[in-house]
Structure formats: structure tokens, C-alpha cells
Design a protein around this motif. Structure first.
Motif, PDB file in Angstrom:
ATOM      1  N   TRP A 202       0.836  -1.199   0.000  1.00 29.91           N
ATOM      2  CA  TRP A 202       0.000   0.000   0.000  1.00 29.91           C
ATOM      3  C   TRP A 202       0.872   1.251   0.000  1.00 29.91           C
ATOM      4  O   TRP A 202       0.590   2.212  -0.749  1.00 29.91           O
ATOM      5  CB  TRP A 202      -0.921  -0.023   1.211  1.00 29.91           C
ATOM      6  N   TRP A 205       2.467   1.690  -3.427  1.00 34.00           N
ATOM      7  CA  TRP A 205       1.442   2.069  -4.405  1.00 34.00           C
ATOM      8  C   TRP A 205       1.055   3.537  -4.250  1.00 34.00           C
ATOM      9  O   TRP A 205       0.928   4.264  -5.238  1.00 34.00           O
ATOM     10  CB  TRP A 205       0.231   1.166  -4.210  1.00 34.00           C
ATOM     11  N   ARG A 209       1.683   6.298  -7.144  1.00 37.77           N
ATOM     12  CA  ARG A 209       0.526   6.959  -7.727  1.00 37.77           C
ATOM     13  C   ARG A 209       0.606   8.473  -7.560  1.00 37.77           C
ATOM     14  O   ARG A 209       0.110   9.226  -8.400  1.00 37.77           O
ATOM     15  CB  ARG A 209      -0.755   6.453  -7.055  1.00 37.77           C
ATOM     16  N   GLY A 384      -1.620   0.211 -11.195  1.00 41.84           N
ATOM     17  CA  GLY A 384      -3.046   0.144 -11.458  1.00 41.84           C
ATOM     18  C   GLY A 384      -3.865   0.565 -10.246  1.00 41.84           C
ATOM     19  O   GLY A 384      -3.434   0.415  -9.101  1.00 41.84           O
ATOM     20  N   ARG A 385      -5.063   1.054 -10.479  1.00 44.94           N
ATOM     21  CA  ARG A 385      -5.857   1.653  -9.409  1.00 44.94           C
ATOM     22  C   ARG A 385      -6.275   0.645  -8.350  1.00 44.94           C
ATOM     23  O   ARG A 385      -6.592   1.014  -7.221  1.00 44.94           O
ATOM     24  CB  ARG A 385      -7.096   2.327  -9.997  1.00 44.94           C
ATOM     25  N   TRP A 386      -6.291  -0.649  -8.687  1.00 45.06           N
ATOM     26  CA  TRP A 386      -6.778  -1.638  -7.727  1.00 45.06           C
ATOM     27  C   TRP A 386      -5.661  -2.313  -6.936  1.00 45.06           C
ATOM     28  O   TRP A 386      -5.949  -3.081  -6.013  1.00 45.06           O
ATOM     29  CB  TRP A 386      -7.601  -2.715  -8.456  1.00 45.06           C
ATOM     30  N   TRP A 387      -4.419  -2.062  -7.273  1.00 45.88           N
ATOM     31  CA  TRP A 387      -3.334  -2.794  -6.602  1.00 45.88           C
ATOM     32  C   TRP A 387      -3.245  -2.458  -5.114  1.00 45.88           C
ATOM     33  O   TRP A 387      -3.095  -3.336  -4.274  1.00 45.88           O
ATOM     34  CB  TRP A 387      -1.998  -2.506  -7.290  1.00 45.88           C
ATOM     35  N   PRO A 389      -5.632  -1.136  -2.936  1.00 44.01           N
ATOM     36  CA  PRO A 389      -6.748  -1.697  -2.167  1.00 44.01           C
ATOM     37  C   PRO A 389      -6.713  -3.222  -2.078  1.00 44.01           C
ATOM     38  O   PRO A 389      -7.038  -3.790  -1.035  1.00 44.01           O
ATOM     39  CB  PRO A 389      -7.983  -1.220  -2.940  1.00 44.01           C
ATOM     40  N   LEU A 390      -6.329  -3.891  -3.166  1.00 43.76           N
ATOM     41  CA  LEU A 390      -6.250  -5.347  -3.112  1.00 43.76           C
ATOM     42  C   LEU A 390      -5.159  -5.811  -2.144  1.00 43.76           C
ATOM     43  O   LEU A 390      -5.312  -6.832  -1.455  1.00 43.76           O
ATOM     44  CB  LEU A 390      -5.979  -5.910  -4.514  1.00 43.76           C
ATOM     45  N   SER A 394      -5.872  -8.149   1.089  1.00 46.85           N
ATOM     46  CA  SER A 394      -5.234  -9.463   1.269  1.00 46.85           C
ATOM     47  C   SER A 394      -4.845  -9.724   2.710  1.00 46.85           C
ATOM     48  O   SER A 394      -4.694 -10.883   3.120  1.00 46.85           O
ATOM     49  CB  SER A 394      -3.999  -9.578   0.362  1.00 46.85           C
TER      50      SER A 394
END
Length: 505
Positions: A202, A205, A209, A384-387, A389-390, A394
Motif C-alpha cells: 500500500w 502504491w 501513484r 493500477g488503481r486496484w493494486w 486496495p487489493l 489481502s
């Protein structure tokens, strides 16, 4: 609900909550000690940053774990006094060992580690880190020794209807314990590795970003992420191997539990493994259940070959009735169950789906760790925008796998709280029904009041834990490292303010 149901809900809720803290504390303590060892050997500041940051989060979790764990001890006397009378002579030794380790070794050396920065030599301070982290593992061993005796009682003789400890060595080398301990420890490392992976990913990322230049902090976050991912991958490999060993042992010691885990109502030879079932698995004949199965696999999981018979729930019910009786004893302390027929089947939907959720969430977490290792090799990281939050999501998966594994293990032994271990492998007559274990002098209203009170307090503690974790995780390395002193003659003394890890105590 009657007294027994309320007591079981109370113990289940408080234990599941406590068990959220325990795996993270054990796994993260070892990881922090390893990070400090890397700093001691290399002198590289990146390992110091990792040690202090993850050490701060570990301390928050450790404090909450201690608070929630104390309630467990009280419940043995308050809600389960009959159980405590039955197992007390056996449990006294391992629980005393755990108490000495947990509340002496862990507490003393954790305190020295927290307050010892810049006061103890680096070598002594590192020794303190390893002392308290290994003490958490030893503490888990003694607790599992007590729990494993409930699953497979050994090392006792029956005296006037009560088990009396005859061999502490047998209790501490119980085959159930030797299978459960590595599985539990690998589970702790899976939780800790994914926790480190998720937060570090997080952080990377967010920085990427936002277009933050790649600096030293970014490299440290990336390093933490990779370390967490490798730890998680190795842990999940260990879970697969140790889980196979533990499963084969359960088929031997508690066949009803494993038959229920498969909703195997009828004996099969060879037996197929149920991947997914739909229909009413709670019915004893399973006539309405349809399953997607893997042929022969259950026979292998049970006995190591592809042709052996695996007994079903219906056959095991008949065998249990022949061994242990068809009806509960006519004992008023059993309440409404006194003299009633005994259903030796545990709750089939809970055991069936608990077993699958345990494996499923563990598999998802393992795949996430492998994906992180692949996509972050050579210093890269997807934007990517979902990395992000995913990665955070996890973190929950190994926690859920641990919880469902615990629920399956404990619910699967019902209606026993101490599972029988008959001759020739054990001592015949050592068993206790859960209905007989609950305190007889407590009214349902009193038990319900304590259930509501404890659940409410634990809900508040959960909010506090999440708030502290989020706060200190957002602070990053800047919140744990001493401020950089200028070279122009400012105050450069090593005061207590620079000992940033002392914040918690």
C-alpha cells in the motif's frame, strides 16, 4: 438460548477475537527479531527502519492480545467450572508453564527491548528481541499442549472418575500436539507475512501513484513487501505439508470430525474429496446434497493411498453409540439433555464450510503473495488503481483462514469437550460431554449479561486496535525514526524523546 448455548457463544466470541491477535504477535515478533539481526550484522539503516516500524505495530497488537487473553482464564472458572474441575489436574502443569513464559520471559524481555534502545549494547538488545519472540512460540506450544489433550487425552490415569496426570512428558509429546504446533506456527507466519506485505505494498502504491521520486524510503517499503511475500509463500507451503499430516491424524483420532468436514454421510471405498456442495448438508442422509468431487482424493488425504475405505457419518454414529452409549447419562447437571439420545455428529454445515473457508482463504492469500513476488521483481511495482486496495484486502485472508480453522477444529469435536481416546491407544473413560462442562451454578441471565458485556467491550477494543494500527501505519518511518540533527551545534543529546519505541509504555 439455554445456558449451554450462551456459554459456548461467549467462549467462541472471546476466543476468536483473542486468536486474531495471537498469530500476528507470534509471527511479527520473529520477523522483527530477524530484521534487527540484519541491522546488527550489516549496519544498514534500512533494516533499522524496518525493525522500528514493524516493531511499533507489533507492540500495539501485543498489548491488545494480553488484555483479551486474560478473559480466557476467567471464563474457565466462571462459565466452565465443571470442565475446570475435570481437567484441572492435567491442565495445571502446561498452563503454569505458559504463564511463566508468557508473563515473565515475554514481558521482561519485551520491556527491556522497548526501553533498551541506546541503553543496552546492540548485542544484548538483539538478544532481548530474540528472547521475547521465541518466548511467544514457547507460550503457544504450552497452550497447544493443553488444547491437544482435549482433542486426544494422554498421560493420565482415571482415579474416582477424574483424570490424574501420570506423565507430563506424554502430554508435552502428544501426537496431536506435534502435528498441531507446526501447523499453527506456519499459520502465524502466514498472517505476519501477509500483514507486512499488504501495508508495505500500500505504501509503495500510494507513493508511486502520487509521483513521489524513488528515494530510500521507497526502497525500504519495497524490501519489506518482498520480505513479507517470501515469508507468506514459505509459510503457506509449510501449512500444506503440516495440514496433510494433521488431517491424516484426525482421520485416525477423530473420524467423525473429518467425515463431517466432507459431509460424507455414507461410507465410501475409495472416497472422493468434495470441492463444493450444494443442498442441505445438515441432513443425516445427505440425499439432497450434490457435490463437485475429486475422485479418490479423500482416501489419499485420510490414509495416504487412493483405495482405502473412509467411514461415513451414519456408520460412525452407530459405532459411537456402541462405544459410548445411545443416551446421555440421567444427570440433572446435564439440564435438558439428561437422558436424551446423543447425536455424535457435529454441526455439519459449520464443519463442512469451515473446512473449505479455511483452505479457500489460505489459498487466496498464498496466490496473492506469489503474485506480489512476480509483479514486483527487479524493483518494479504496478500502478493500477486496484493494486493498493487489493494489497490491503489481502491482509484479511490469512486471519480468516486461521479463524475458520479454529472454528472447524473446536466445533468438529462436539458433542465432546474432551474427546475420548479409548484403548488400546489411550486411557478408556477419559471423556467429557460439552453439556456436562458448563457451570451449573450460573443462571442463563447472568451468562447472557456477561456475553453482552464482553462482546461490547471487545467491539470497543477492536475499534481502538484498528485506529492505532492505521494511525501508526500512516506515520511510516518518519514516526519511528529519531529526527535528523543538524550539524550546526543543535541539541544532539540522546534524550528519552529519541527513544521513539517507548511510546507504548
Amino acid at each position: 438460548m439455554d445456558l449451554l448455548d450462551i456459554a459456548r457463544w461467549q467462549f467462541g466470541i472471546t476466543t476468536v477475537y483473542h486468536f486474531l491477535m495471537v498469530p500476528l504477535t507470534i509471527g511479527l515478533a520473529i520477523l522483527v527479531a530477524g530484521m534487527q539481526t540484519a541491522w546488527y550484522r550489516t549496519g544498514n539503516e534500512r533494516y533499522l527502519k524496518m525493525t522500528k516500524f514493524w516493531g511499533k505495530l507489533m507492540m500495539v497488537n501485543f498489548a491488545m492480545g494480553v488484555v483479551t487473553g486474560i478473559v480466557q482464564e476467567f471464563q474457565f472458572g466462571m462459565a466452565w467450572s465443571e470442565y475446570s474441575r475435570f481437567v484441572g489436574d492435567v491442565f495445571g502443569a502446561p498452563l503454569a508453564m505458559e504463564g511463566i513464559v508468557a508473563f515473565f520471559v515475554e514481558s521482561v524481555f519485551l520491556g527491556l527491548w522497548i526501553f533498551g534502545w541506546d541503553r543496552l549494547s546492540k548485542r544484548v538488545h538483539l538478544a532481548c528481541a530474540w528472547a521475547f519472540s521465541l518466548a511467544t512460540v514457547a507460550s503457544a506450544y504450552f497452550i497447544l499442549a493443553a488444547n491437544s489433550w482435549m482433542q486426544h487425552p494422554v498421560g493420565v490415569e482415571m482415579v474416582d472418575g477424574q483424570p490424574r496426570l501420570s506423565s507430563i512428558w506424554a502430554v508435552l509429546t502428544n501426537s496431536t500436539l506435534l502435528a498441531a504446533f507446526p501447523h499453527t506456527i506456519f499459520g502465524c507466519f502466514a498472517v505476519a507475512g501477509t500483514f507486512v506485505l499488504g501495508i508495505a505494498a500500500w505504501k509503495v502504491w500510494k507513493r508511486d501513484r502520487a509521483g513521489v521520486p524513488h528515494d530510500e524510503d521507497r526502497r525500504v517499503w519495497h524490501k519489506s513487501m518482498r520480505v513479507g511475500a517470501w515469508v507468506a509463500v514459505v509459510a503457506f507451503a509449510g501449512l500444506a505439508v503440516s495440514g496433510d499430516v494433521q488431517g491424516k491424524l484426525m482421520f485416525s483420532q477423530q473420524p467423525m470430525k473429518m467425515a463431517s468436514a466432507e459431509a460424507l454421510c455414507h461410507t465410501e471405498q475409495p472416497a472422493s474429496f468434495s470441492v463444493f456442495a450444494y443442498g442441505d448438508v445438515s441432513q443425516p442422509d445427505c440425499e439432497d446434497v450434490k457435490s463437485l468431487t475429486v475422485p479418490f482424493l479423500l482416501s489419499y488425504l485420510a490414509h495416504g493411498d487412493f483405495s482405502t475405505e473412509v467411514k461415513g457419518v451414519q456408520q460412525l454414529q452407530r459405532e459411537y453409540e456402541q462405544q459410548y452409549g445411545t443416551n446421555y447419562p440421567d444427570d440433572p447437571r446435564l439440564g435438558e439433555l439428561a437422558g436424551e439420545p446423543i447425536d455424535y455428529r457435529p454441526n455439519l454445515p459449520v464443519t463442512y464450510w469451515g473446512f473449505r473457508f479455511m483452505i479457500g482463504f489460505g489459498a487466496v492469500s498464498a496466490l496473492a503473495a506469489v503474485a506480489v513476488l512476480w509483479f514486483t521483481r527487479k524493483g518494479r511495482f504496478p500502478t493500477g488503481r486496484w493494486w493498493g486496495p487489493l494489497a490491503l484486502a489481502s491482509i484479511a485472508t490469512p486471519f480468516l483462514a486461521n479463524v475458520f480453522g479454529w472454528v472447524f477444529t473446536e466445533m468438529g469435536r462436539q458433542p465432546f469437550v474432551v474427546v475420548p481416546n479409548p484403548n488400546p491407544s489411550g486411557v478408556d473413560g477419559v471423556r467429557m460431554y460439552t453439556a456436562r462442562a458448563v457451570s451449573s451454578g450460573v443462571a442463563p441471565g447472568e451468562m447472557l449479561t456477561s456475553l453482552i458485556a464482553l462482546t461490547s467491550v471487545y467491539a470497543v477494543l477492536l475499534v481502538v486496535e484498528v485506529f492505532l494500527m492505521v494511525r501508526y501505519a500512516r506515520g511510516g518511518f518518519e514516526a519511528v525514526m529519531p529526527p535528523k540533527h543538524s550539524d550546526d551545534g543543535g541539541d544532539d543529546s540522546d534524550s528519552d524523546e529519541s527513544d521513539v519505541l517507548s511510546f507504548a509504555y
